[in-house]
Design a protein around this motif. Structure first.
Motif, mmCIF file in Angstrom:
data_model
loop_
_atom_site.group_PDB
_atom_site.id
_atom_site.type_symbol
_atom_site.label_atom_id
_atom_site.label_comp_id
_atom_site.label_asym_id
_atom_site.label_seq_id
_atom_site.Cartn_x
_atom_site.Cartn_y
_atom_site.Cartn_z
ATOM 1 N N GLY A 21 0.821 -1.210 0.000
ATOM 2 C CA GLY A 21 0.000 0.000 0.000
ATOM 3 C C GLY A 21 0.851 1.255 0.000
ATOM 4 N N TYR A 22 1.934 1.213 0.753
ATOM 5 C CA TYR A 22 2.858 2.353 0.805
ATOM 6 C C TYR A 22 3.500 2.572 -0.559
ATOM 7 C CZ TYR A 22 5.376 5.674 3.732
ATOM 8 O OH TYR A 22 5.822 6.824 4.328
ATOM 9 N N HIS A 23 3.942 1.468 -1.156
ATOM 10 C CA HIS A 23 4.614 1.519 -2.463
ATOM 11 C C HIS A 23 3.711 2.152 -3.522
ATOM 12 C CE1 HIS A 23 7.070 0.319 -5.834
ATOM 13 N NE2 HIS A 23 6.095 -0.443 -6.314
ATOM 14 N N LYS A 24 2.426 1.837 -3.480
ATOM 15 C CA LYS A 24 1.487 2.348 -4.485
ATOM 16 C C LYS A 24 0.991 3.764 -4.178
ATOM 17 C CE LYS A 24 -0.207 -2.045 -6.269
ATOM 18 N NZ LYS A 24 -1.370 -2.957 -6.411
ATOM 19 N N SER A 25 1.244 4.225 -2.956
ATOM 20 C CA SER A 25 0.794 5.559 -2.580
ATOM 21 C C SER A 25 1.707 6.630 -3.181
ATOM 22 C CB SER A 25 0.762 5.709 -1.057
ATOM 23 O OG SER A 25 2.078 5.883 -0.541
ATOM 24 N N ALA A 26 1.245 7.861 -3.089
ATOM 25 C CA ALA A 26 2.019 8.976 -3.658
ATOM 26 C C ALA A 26 2.749 9.787 -2.592
ATOM 27 C CB ALA A 26 1.081 9.883 -4.448
ATOM 28 N N VAL A 27 2.750 9.318 -1.344
ATOM 29 C CA VAL A 27 3.367 10.113 -0.273
ATOM 30 C C VAL A 27 4.878 10.217 -0.477
ATOM 31 C CG1 VAL A 27 1.601 9.637 1.448
ATOM 32 C CG2 VAL A 27 3.546 8.088 1.226
ATOM 33 N N PRO A 28 5.480 11.351 -0.138
ATOM 34 C CA PRO A 28 6.912 11.549 -0.389
ATOM 35 C C PRO A 28 7.810 11.039 0.735
ATOM 36 C CG PRO A 28 5.949 13.595 0.395
ATOM 37 C CD PRO A 28 4.816 12.606 0.300
ATOM 38 N N TYR A 29 7.261 10.842 1.921
ATOM 39 C CA TYR A 29 8.138 10.564 3.068
ATOM 40 C C TYR A 29 8.440 9.071 3.209
ATOM 41 C CZ TYR A 29 3.262 11.082 4.604
ATOM 42 O OH TYR A 29 1.896 11.067 4.674
ATOM 43 N N ASN A 30 9.474 8.776 3.995
ATOM 44 C CA ASN A 30 10.002 7.421 4.117
ATOM 45 C C ASN A 30 9.146 6.530 5.018
ATOM 46 O OD1 ASN A 30 12.118 8.152 2.525
ATOM 47 N ND2 ASN A 30 13.685 8.075 4.119
ATOM 48 N N LEU A 31 9.243 5.236 4.751
ATOM 49 C CA LEU A 31 8.732 4.194 5.643
ATOM 50 C C LEU A 31 9.939 3.433 6.162
ATOM 51 C CD1 LEU A 31 6.490 2.372 6.870
ATOM 52 C CD2 LEU A 31 6.625 1.006 4.763
ATOM 53 N N ILE A 32 10.182 3.487 7.482
ATOM 54 C CA ILE A 32 11.310 2.743 8.039
ATOM 55 C C ILE A 32 10.786 1.483 8.729
ATOM 56 C CG2 ILE A 32 12.913 4.659 8.166
ATOM 57 C CD1 ILE A 32 12.234 5.095 11.023
ATOM 58 N N VAL A 33 11.424 0.361 8.389
ATOM 59 C CA VAL A 33 10.959 -0.954 8.825
ATOM 60 C C VAL A 33 12.011 -1.587 9.726
ATOM 61 C CG1 VAL A 33 10.125 -3.209 8.077
ATOM 62 C CG2 VAL A 33 9.747 -1.189 6.618
ATOM 63 N N PHE A 34 11.627 -1.874 10.977
ATOM 64 C CA PHE A 34 12.526 -2.539 11.912
ATOM 65 C C PHE A 34 12.092 -3.989 12.103
ATOM 66 C CE2 PHE A 34 13.120 1.904 13.221
ATOM 67 C CZ PHE A 34 14.513 1.958 13.264
ATOM 68 N N GLY A 35 13.040 -4.907 11.956
ATOM 69 C CA GLY A 35 12.786 -6.333 12.147
ATOM 70 C C GLY A 35 13.950 -7.109 11.563
ATOM 71 N N SER A 36 14.295 -8.224 12.191
ATOM 72 C CA SER A 36 15.411 -9.036 11.702
ATOM 73 C C SER A 36 15.175 -9.436 10.256
ATOM 74 C CB SER A 36 15.567 -10.298 12.570
ATOM 75 O OG SER A 36 15.946 -9.955 13.877
ATOM 76 N N ILE A 37 16.209 -9.331 9.439
ATOM 77 C CA ILE A 37 16.080 -9.641 8.009
ATOM 78 C C ILE A 37 16.216 -11.153 7.818
ATOM 79 C CG2 ILE A 37 16.856 -9.097 5.675
ATOM 80 C CD1 ILE A 37 15.789 -6.676 7.157
ATOM 81 N N ASN A 38 15.105 -11.866 8.011
ATOM 82 C CA ASN A 38 15.048 -13.305 7.770
ATOM 83 C C ASN A 38 14.805 -13.556 6.285
ATOM 84 O OD1 ASN A 38 12.392 -12.493 7.485
ATOM 85 N ND2 ASN A 38 11.717 -13.379 9.419
ATOM 86 N N SER A 39 14.474 -14.785 5.908
ATOM 87 C CA SER A 39 14.272 -15.089 4.481
ATOM 88 C C SER A 39 13.106 -14.286 3.909
ATOM 89 C CB SER A 39 14.040 -16.586 4.284
ATOM 90 O OG SER A 39 12.936 -17.032 5.051
ATOM 91 N N TYR A 40 12.037 -14.135 4.690
ATOM 92 C CA TYR A 40 10.893 -13.351 4.237
ATOM 93 C C TYR A 40 11.282 -11.875 4.115
ATOM 94 C CZ TYR A 40 6.098 -11.497 4.093
ATOM 95 O OH TYR A 40 4.939 -10.860 3.740
#
Length: 368
Positions: A213-232
């Protein structure tokens, strides 16, 4: 009382919700002069034998080389160790990999189990694993003297499914007062011009739904994602590599940094769908974050009308493009802060746990 806490990788927390609860509750008990032991993985970063008055038992944990199967061996090693320590109370946090060893639990100890969420609903598991988790859940229900549910939804499920009562005790949080805008520079964001996800990167946490949903939106600001980078997590990172707004920052257990990032965010996304009361949700509430949450009974039981809800990525896209929620932030956040103050503060939660456990010990002593 002499109490053991099992089912976590240990304290201080460097893993997740149960570890955080164990950290807060064990210190609280030690401050009340109880004799407290927390079982830690042998390779936990903190290697001292004592922490804040809490006894730490470092037990061999082969998960680092065997994967998930290693959890079962770790829990076996922990439970076997309890047999020689004469605990009054054994508090198990979760049941997934320890209930199969229930027959090894010491008979003289009172066994209290926090049943966690509906583990068998997690979409990452195969049908075979889901069947095992249902079996493990049943074993935990049968082998525990007392049960704790961290949400009303879980409490209702246990009563309906197993005809067993459980004590509802949620998690806790502390209202965040020590704001420091300077923290934001470390993450290359500015006040109210970014959004946050803090979660394990698993399908049932709706991470992809939110990011899509974020990717398809037109908002200019960042989305920061915290979580261990597992296979998913690697899959997600690769899929959205072309979108420079979306930043995967790995795991972070620095509560001060996370609370500041929640506090100064524009929107905080909470996608958990199968658990009970999630600690990161309470921390977001306590940090005055404006929450957009997955629409399910667990989240709604906590947030009520003090959040906006989504069902799919289109909802996320529309909410972001309209971007009107932020204008009414106070209407949402005031109610959540009040809930933390009156219902979910750590002092209240820890006190409720302690009183409940002592009641069961008193009952046993009278019967003996």
């Amino acid at each position: 009382m002499k109490i053991a806490i099992l089912g976590t990788r240990g304290v201080p927390n460097n893993h997740g919700g149960f570890e955080q609860f164990a950290e807060f509750f064990s210190k609280y008990l030690a401050d009340k002069n109880h004799e407290v032991y927390v079982y830690n993985s042998h390779n936990h970063p903190y290697q001292e034998r004592m922490w804040e008055g809490v006894n730490l038992l470092h037990i061999y944990d082969p998960e680092f080389k065997m994967g998930t199967v290693g959890q079962f061996i770790y829990d076996f090693n922990c439970i076997r160790d309890t047999r020689k320590r004469n605990f009054d109370i054994i508090l198990q946090l979760g049941y997934t990999s320890n209930s199969i060893w229930h027959w090894l639990l010491p008979k003289k100890s009172i066994i209290i189990t926090n049943m966690d969420g509906l583990e068998w609903k997690r979409s990452k598991y195969s049908s075979l694993v889901k069947s095992f988790l249902r079996y493990a859940e049943k074993l935990a229900i049968k082998s525990s003297d007392y049960l704790i549910s961290d949400s009303i939804g879980i409490q209702d499920y246990i009563l309906k499914k197993y005809k067993r009562s459980s004590k509802f005790i949620a998690y806790g949080a502390s209202i965040f007062h020590k704001q420091n805008e300077d923290v934001l520079a470390k993450f290359n964001v500015t006040k109210y011009n970014y959004c946050v996800i803090i979660a394990r990167l698993e399908p049932e946490n709706n991470i992809e739904t939110i990011i899509e949903g974020y990717h398809k939106s037109a908002v200019p600001y960042n989305l920061i994602v915290f979580g261990s980078i597992n296979s998913y997590g690697k899959y997600l990172k690769s899929r959205y590599l072309s979108d420079s707004r979306i930043c995967f920052l790995g795991a972070n257990y620095n509560l001060d940094e996370l609370n500041n990032l929640r506090f100064f965010s524009r929107y905080y996304f909470h996608g958990h769908s199968v658990g009970g009361t999630n600690p990161s949700l309470l921390e977001a509430m306590a940090s005055n974050a404006l929450i957009i949450a997955n629409n399910n009974i667990f989240n709604e039981a906590i947030l009520g009308k003090h959040a906006k809800y989504f069902n799919d990525s289109k909802d996320i896209e529309n909410l972001l493009n309209q971007d009107v929620l932020f204008e009414n932030k106070e209407n949402y956040t005031k109610g959540n802060i009040k809930k933390i103050d009156t219902l979910y503060n750590w002092e209240k939660i820890n006190d409720t746990y302690e009183k409940y456990i002592l009641e069961q010990l008193e009952k046993k002593n009278k019967d003996d």
